[in-house]
Design a protein around this motif. Sequence first.
Motif, PDB file in Angstrom:
ATOM      1  N   ASP A   8     -90.284  47.338  10.973  1.00 47.67           N
ATOM      2  CA  ASP A   8     -90.044  46.432  12.435  1.00 47.67           C
ATOM      3  C   ASP A   8     -90.827  45.151  11.422  1.00 47.67           C
ATOM      4  OD1 ASP A   8     -92.674  47.102  12.765  1.00 47.67           O
ATOM      5  OD2 ASP A   8     -92.947  46.648  15.044  1.00 47.67           O
ATOM      6  N   ILE A   9     -92.121  44.803  11.333  1.00 45.40           N
ATOM      7  CA  ILE A   9     -91.956  43.517  10.665  1.00 45.40           C
ATOM      8  C   ILE A   9     -91.636  43.455   9.369  1.00 45.40           C
ATOM      9  CG2 ILE A   9     -94.508  42.783   9.080  1.00 45.40           C
ATOM     10  CD1 ILE A   9     -94.821  43.865  12.157  1.00 45.40           C
ATOM     11  N   GLN A  10     -90.913  43.906   7.714  1.00 47.55           N
ATOM     12  CA  GLN A  10     -90.190  43.867   7.648  1.00 47.55           C
ATOM     13  C   GLN A  10     -88.492  42.970   7.840  1.00 47.55           C
ATOM     14  OE1 GLN A  10     -89.512  46.922   4.002  1.00 47.55           O
ATOM     15  NE2 GLN A  10     -91.360  47.749   5.175  1.00 47.55           N
ATOM     16  N   GLN A  11     -88.341  43.498   9.352  1.00 46.74           N
ATOM     17  CA  GLN A  11     -87.078  42.355   9.660  1.00 46.74           C
ATOM     18  C   GLN A  11     -87.793  41.712  10.930  1.00 46.74           C
ATOM     19  OE1 GLN A  11     -83.823  43.724   8.435  1.00 46.74           O
ATOM     20  NE2 GLN A  11     -85.004  44.992   6.833  1.00 46.74           N
ATOM     21  N   THR A  12     -88.641  40.939  10.373  1.00 42.96           N
ATOM     22  CA  THR A  12     -89.230  40.161  11.649  1.00 42.96           C
ATOM     23  C   THR A  12     -89.129  38.330  10.971  1.00 42.96           C
ATOM     24  OG1 THR A  12     -90.344  41.288  13.104  1.00 42.96           O
ATOM     25  CG2 THR A  12     -91.095  39.233  13.043  1.00 42.96           C
ATOM     26  N   PRO A  13     -88.865  37.923  11.274  1.00 38.64           N
ATOM     27  CA  PRO A  13     -88.584  36.104  10.246  1.00 38.64           C
ATOM     28  C   PRO A  13     -89.609  35.875  10.951  1.00 38.64           C
ATOM     29  CG  PRO A  13     -86.166  36.775  10.869  1.00 38.64           C
ATOM     30  CD  PRO A  13     -87.405  37.739  11.513  1.00 38.64           C
ATOM     31  N   LEU A  14     -90.486  34.607  10.294  1.00 38.34           N
ATOM     32  CA  LEU A  14     -91.418  34.021  10.174  1.00 38.34           C
ATOM     33  C   LEU A  14     -91.883  33.691  12.062  1.00 38.34           C
ATOM     34  CD1 LEU A  14     -94.394  33.271   8.551  1.00 38.34           C
ATOM     35  CD2 LEU A  14     -92.917  30.745   8.705  1.00 38.34           C
ATOM     36  N   PRO A  15     -90.771  32.936  13.031  1.00 40.46           N
ATOM     37  CA  PRO A  15     -91.434  32.780  14.341  1.00 40.46           C
ATOM     38  C   PRO A  15     -91.882  34.340  15.064  1.00 40.46           C
ATOM     39  CG  PRO A  15     -89.515  31.730  13.591  1.00 40.46           C
ATOM     40  CD  PRO A  15     -90.019  32.305  11.785  1.00 40.46           C
ATOM     41  N   GLY A  16     -90.574  35.025  14.764  1.00 33.94           N
ATOM     42  CA  GLY A  16     -90.970  36.495  15.166  1.00 33.94           C
ATOM     43  C   GLY A  16     -92.987  37.352  14.946  1.00 33.94           C
ATOM     44  N   LEU A  17     -92.858  36.755  13.840  1.00 33.37           N
ATOM     45  CA  LEU A  17     -94.161  37.464  13.546  1.00 33.37           C
ATOM     46  C   LEU A  17     -95.576  36.680  13.690  1.00 33.37           C
ATOM     47  CD1 LEU A  17     -95.281  39.540  11.163  1.00 33.37           C
ATOM     48  CD2 LEU A  17     -95.199  38.092   9.296  1.00 33.37           C
ATOM     49  N   LEU A  18     -95.521  35.270  14.099  1.00 31.43           N
ATOM     50  CA  LEU A  18     -96.286  34.267  14.470  1.00 31.43           C
ATOM     51  C   LEU A  18     -96.553  34.702  15.980  1.00 31.43           C
ATOM     52  CD1 LEU A  18     -97.712  31.965  14.149  1.00 31.43           C
ATOM     53  CD2 LEU A  18     -96.574  30.490  14.975  1.00 31.43           C
ATOM     54  N   ARG A  19     -96.119  35.130  16.733  1.00 30.57           N
ATOM     55  CA  ARG A  19     -95.508  35.392  18.106  1.00 30.57           C
ATOM     56  C   ARG A  19     -96.855  36.316  18.215  1.00 30.57           C
ATOM     57  NH1 ARG A  19     -90.306  33.787  18.165  1.00 30.57           N
ATOM     58  NH2 ARG A  19     -89.435  36.154  18.417  1.00 30.57           N
ATOM     59  N   LEU A  20     -95.889  37.207  17.069  1.00 26.18           N
ATOM     60  CA  LEU A  20     -96.381  38.921  17.387  1.00 26.18           C
ATOM     61  C   LEU A  20     -98.116  38.661  17.019  1.00 26.18           C
ATOM     62  CD1 LEU A  20     -96.604  42.510  17.141  1.00 26.18           C
ATOM     63  CD2 LEU A  20     -96.725  41.892  14.983  1.00 26.18           C
ATOM     64  N   ARG A  21     -98.803  37.624  15.786  1.00 21.62           N
ATOM     65  CA  ARG A  21    -100.503  38.188  16.358  1.00 21.62           C
ATOM     66  C   ARG A  21    -101.008  37.458  16.437  1.00 21.62           C
ATOM     67  NH1 ARG A  21    -100.190  42.353  13.241  1.00 21.62           N
ATOM     68  NH2 ARG A  21     -99.209  42.462  10.735  1.00 21.62           N
ATOM     69  N   ALA A  22     -99.799  36.096  17.189  1.00 21.54           N
ATOM     70  CA  ALA A  22    -100.562  35.214  18.730  1.00 21.54           C
ATOM     71  C   ALA A  22    -100.699  35.703  19.416  1.00 21.54           C
ATOM     72  CB  ALA A  22    -100.143  33.860  18.788  1.00 21.54           C
ATOM     73  N   GLY A  23     -99.925  36.845  19.511  1.00 23.89           N
ATOM     74  CA  GLY A  23    -100.476  37.773  21.067  1.00 23.89           C
ATOM     75  C   GLY A  23    -100.736  38.823  21.477  1.00 23.89           C
ATOM     76  N   VAL A  24    -100.929  39.083  19.844  1.00 25.89           N
ATOM     77  CA  VAL A  24    -102.308  40.543  20.013  1.00 25.89           C
ATOM     78  C   VAL A  24    -103.678  39.819  19.600  1.00 25.89           C
ATOM     79  CG1 VAL A  24    -102.744  42.553  18.819  1.00 25.89           C
ATOM     80  CG2 VAL A  24     -99.822  42.196  19.082  1.00 25.89           C
ATOM     81  N   THR A  25    -103.900  39.370  18.403  1.00 26.94           N
ATOM     82  CA  THR A  25    -105.166  38.608  18.084  1.00 26.94           C
ATOM     83  C   THR A  25    -104.734  36.936  18.098  1.00 26.94           C
ATOM     84  OG1 THR A  25    -104.609  38.974  15.854  1.00 26.94           O
ATOM     85  CG2 THR A  25    -105.630  40.204  17.138  1.00 26.94           C
TER      86      THR A  25
END
Length: 535
Positions: A8-25
């Motif tokens: 799922d990370i391999q298919q996640t463009p940069l904005p989604g990756l930032l949202r994921l990391r900002a939401g967890v840590t």
Amino acid sequence: MESHVPNDIQQTPLPGLLRLRAGVTPDKKFVWFDGQGLSYREADISSRAAASFLLRNGVGRGDRVGIMLHNGPDFIACWFGICRIGAIEVPLNISLRGAHLRHVLADSGMGTLIVARRFLTVLKEIDLPDALTTIVMVEHDGDDAAVPEFRGRKVYRFCDVLAEPAGGLKDAALTIADPAAIIYTSGTTGPSKGVICPHGHLLGLAIDTIETLEIGPRDVIYDAHPLYHAHSQTQAVMAAMMADVPVYMRRTFSASGFIRDIAEYGVTTAFLIGAAGLVLKQPPNELDRAHKLRLICAVPIPKDHKQPLEERFGVPVLDLYGMSEMGVISCNPLRAPVEGSCGVPTRRREVRIVDELDRPVPPGTVGEIVVRPRAPWSTFMGYWRMPEKTVEAFANLWFHTGDKGRMDEAGYLHFAGRIKDSIRRRGENVSAFEVEQVVNAHEGVLESAVLPYPSPVGEDDIWVVVVRRPGTSLEAAELAAYCEHHLPRYAVPRYVQFVESFPKTPTERIEKYKLQTAGLASDVFDREAAAAASR
């Protein structure tokens, strides 16, 4: 090697990756500039503000937005903000001037440019394209706070952009197939080409880096090179985000500060892009072995630099072969490197060596390196506004790199120079790259360029243009004699010419076509004429 990066990370463009990391840590510092950390929360807030400003000013999906900034949190905010609305980032080399700069601004068709105030002076020297209607000025300590109007265009201050609330910003729905950036090539033989990079291509560069360098949860990455290069954006920042490890960067590279930074920040994986020689020239330091490094990735790495680097820092030095269009094509494996090669193809690339008719050649035979992807959207989409060049590059459904190489029996790729740098002399094909390697090894040479010069008896003679190493007094006859000793007879230059400096692109590549246009200097040394005169 299979990737340990979740699918799922391999298919996640940069904005989604930032949202994921900002939401967890959210408070985790993921990128550092000169020791100052930026958290996921801070990057999320600042990039949302940048995205909201762009939307309010009419920037939409697919529009091009330029960034002309030094490394720092502002660059991250602008880059991520552009991506969040589905616009296309155009990072500009901060060394661009004159016609080079005008070409990128006009060719990309950007309507908005985010630029450091100090670079407004270079914009004054060119005719700005009509399409460029908005300038966002990034100020720094000591800058005049006045808001100028620049060339009939209103200038917005980035500090004001950040102060505006983002409101109910909703990120654009993106996939790996959407264009993310246009990266301009160096343009050594003509105008720079814009390489259209989809999100999948940039994600792939990060994935390839994690896999080939075996980056794990305990790693700390170091990269001090400009964020306007795809390398630093993808192999440093995006790779760090995907692997969820920190990356330490500098606003500008410092060869003298390299090992100090490595030791201070507990770095395990360091990049040296085009800077291996500069680091080796630094005096020995007590920190050279007092560090946590496990590897250095140096691209390119001249043959005479690899072993000294490994001996000095006590870690393996890996080299990659890649380009903006194709990403990482091959890499030497950590545990089975082959000296003098650029490694084995990555799992996401298929590589072949072909002849002039695109037919595969046997192992050990030199031909053109051609590449094609094994994963969808993992390479560039084409050249911006140059469909004919795109079709030409993908002849027979393989991307033609323009590079010569050979594949050995074990499947390791060996680089042999640029095809356009091949010189035909008296029935023999001579690699300018290989002659330059020999010439550059002379202690009196700083750098050189080998070129063809029409021969009166047909085909070409070999012409070498040299910049002397400071403090030396190398003579042409001495260099010619050195070449006679170290090169095959057919590869020895006939003409030897010295210059104070080379014309170069903003990425420091020698513009050989300008040397050829200027022609032989009146004081050029002619080895054959000198030999005839001595008889």
